[in-house]
Scaffold this active site. Structure first.
Site, PDB file in Angstrom:
ATOM      1  N   ASP A 118      53.326  40.411  41.202  1.00  0.00           N
ATOM      2  CA  ASP A 118      52.518  40.325  39.996  1.00  0.00           C
ATOM      3  C   ASP A 118      51.437  39.274  40.257  1.00  0.00           C
ATOM      4  O   ASP A 118      51.551  38.465  41.187  1.00  0.00           O
ATOM      5  CB  ASP A 118      53.418  39.926  38.819  1.00  0.00           C
ATOM      6  CG  ASP A 118      52.641  39.635  37.559  1.00  0.00           C
ATOM      7  OD1 ASP A 118      51.812  40.479  37.168  1.00  0.00           O
ATOM      8  OD2 ASP A 118      52.847  38.558  36.968  1.00  0.00           O
ATOM      9  N   LEU A 119      50.391  39.270  39.439  1.00  0.00           N
ATOM     10  CA  LEU A 119      49.298  38.323  39.660  1.00  0.00           C
ATOM     11  C   LEU A 119      49.313  37.173  38.654  1.00  0.00           C
ATOM     12  O   LEU A 119      49.620  36.045  38.995  1.00  0.00           O
ATOM     13  CB  LEU A 119      47.953  39.060  39.620  1.00  0.00           C
ATOM     14  CG  LEU A 119      47.728  40.085  40.745  1.00  0.00           C
ATOM     15  CD1 LEU A 119      46.366  40.754  40.596  1.00  0.00           C
ATOM     16  CD2 LEU A 119      47.856  39.435  42.113  1.00  0.00           C
ATOM     17  N   ASP A 120      48.987  37.454  37.390  1.00  0.00           N
ATOM     18  CA  ASP A 120      48.854  36.390  36.391  1.00  0.00           C
ATOM     19  C   ASP A 120      50.206  35.737  36.101  1.00  0.00           C
ATOM     20  O   ASP A 120      51.164  36.402  35.707  1.00  0.00           O
ATOM     21  CB  ASP A 120      48.274  36.956  35.094  1.00  0.00           C
ATOM     22  CG  ASP A 120      46.870  37.499  35.283  1.00  0.00           C
ATOM     23  OD1 ASP A 120      45.942  36.690  35.382  1.00  0.00           O
ATOM     24  OD2 ASP A 120      46.715  38.735  35.350  1.00  0.00           O
TER      25      ASP A 120
ATOM     26  N   ASP B 269      56.665  37.019  36.390  1.00  0.00           N
ATOM     27  CA  ASP B 269      56.934  35.913  35.472  1.00  0.00           C
ATOM     28  C   ASP B 269      57.209  36.340  34.039  1.00  0.00           C
ATOM     29  O   ASP B 269      57.864  35.622  33.288  1.00  0.00           O
ATOM     30  CB  ASP B 269      55.740  34.953  35.456  1.00  0.00           C
ATOM     31  CG  ASP B 269      54.525  35.561  34.763  1.00  0.00           C
ATOM     32  OD1 ASP B 269      54.061  36.637  35.202  1.00  0.00           O
ATOM     33  OD2 ASP B 269      54.053  34.980  33.771  1.00  0.00           O
TER      34      ASP B 269
END
Length: 236
Positions: free
Chosen positions: A11-13, A188
């Site tokens: 995942d990124l953010d 997250d």
């Protein structure tokens, strides 16, 4: 956990990158781009991004590094690998949603509207008092336009399709280039839980990044910075 024998899903953010007040401000610096390159070399190219961002946004965030990755954007609605792009048509109803969200944000200082190719999000990270009203508006618009309501950290999003990060991971893991490897997914948010479930079903590993919370993840790293440092060490 041996990464060079695995397929890594990120995942990124909030995972590879720290969360920021304005999502448009997120960009990979030179060190993060170098990390992606090192991971690709170490893992024979088996590195994937699984994000709620659109393909276009992911390209902007990652720069040149994006072109070498397996990517699923828009919560599993969009894909790109080996030069092949899969992206459904944008529902016209999202234009009405975007207009309603912009009107709402104009009267709520600190609330931001994020328009994506297949979704529209309201972010209230800097205006938590607007959260209940934002959710109520999103629920109303979802019912009116038959769109999927996606919850996240200090945000609500209306989007096309009911796919999720779990279905995205399962789709990519069925590809001959990844099939038979061990999936590892780091995320997250609650939007990452379907991804955790998918990798565990395939005998892989799920990593929660951030503060402790109820989760399916079996490992935890305290922050995106700690994740990046762990990934650097894993490639040595």
């Amino acid at each position: 956990m041996v990464l060079h024998e695995a397929t890594l899903f990120l995942d990124l953010d909030g995972t590879l990158f720290e969360l920021v007040d304005n999502p448009e401000d997120v960009r990979a610096d030179h060190r993060t781009q170098a990390l992606i390159g090192q991971l690709l070399q170490h893992m024979d190219g088996r590195v994937a991004v699984v994000s709620g961002r659109s393909l276009a946004q992911i390209d902007d965030m990652l720069g040149d590094a994006a072109g070498t990755l397996w990517i699923s954007g828009s919560h599993g609605c969009e894909y790109r690998w080996d030069g092949v792009i899969q992206s459904p048509s944008r529902p016209a109803a999202l234009d009405d949603v975007a207009a309603s969200f912009r009107n709402f944000a104009q009267n709520q200082p600190g609330v931001l509207v994020e328009e994506k190719s297949l979704g529209v999000a309201l972010h209230y990270r800097t205006a938590p008092e607007a959260g209940a009203s934002a959710l109520a508006l999103a629920q109303e618009m979802a019912g009116l336009h038959d769109l999927y309501l996606q919850h996240g950290k200090s945000m609500v999003e209306l989007r096309a399709g009911s796919e999720n990060k779990g279905s995205a991971i399962l789709t990519m893991m069925a590809h001959p280039g990844l099939a038979g490897t061990t999936p590892v997914f780091a995320g997250d948010d609650v939007t990452d839980e379907p991804g955790f479930e998918a990798v565990l079903e395939l005998g892989g590993h799920a990593i929660l990044v951030g503060e402790p919370r109820p989760t399916l993840a079996t490992f935890r790293l305290r922050s995106p910075e700690e994740l990046r440092e762990w990934l650097w060490r894993a490639t040595v």
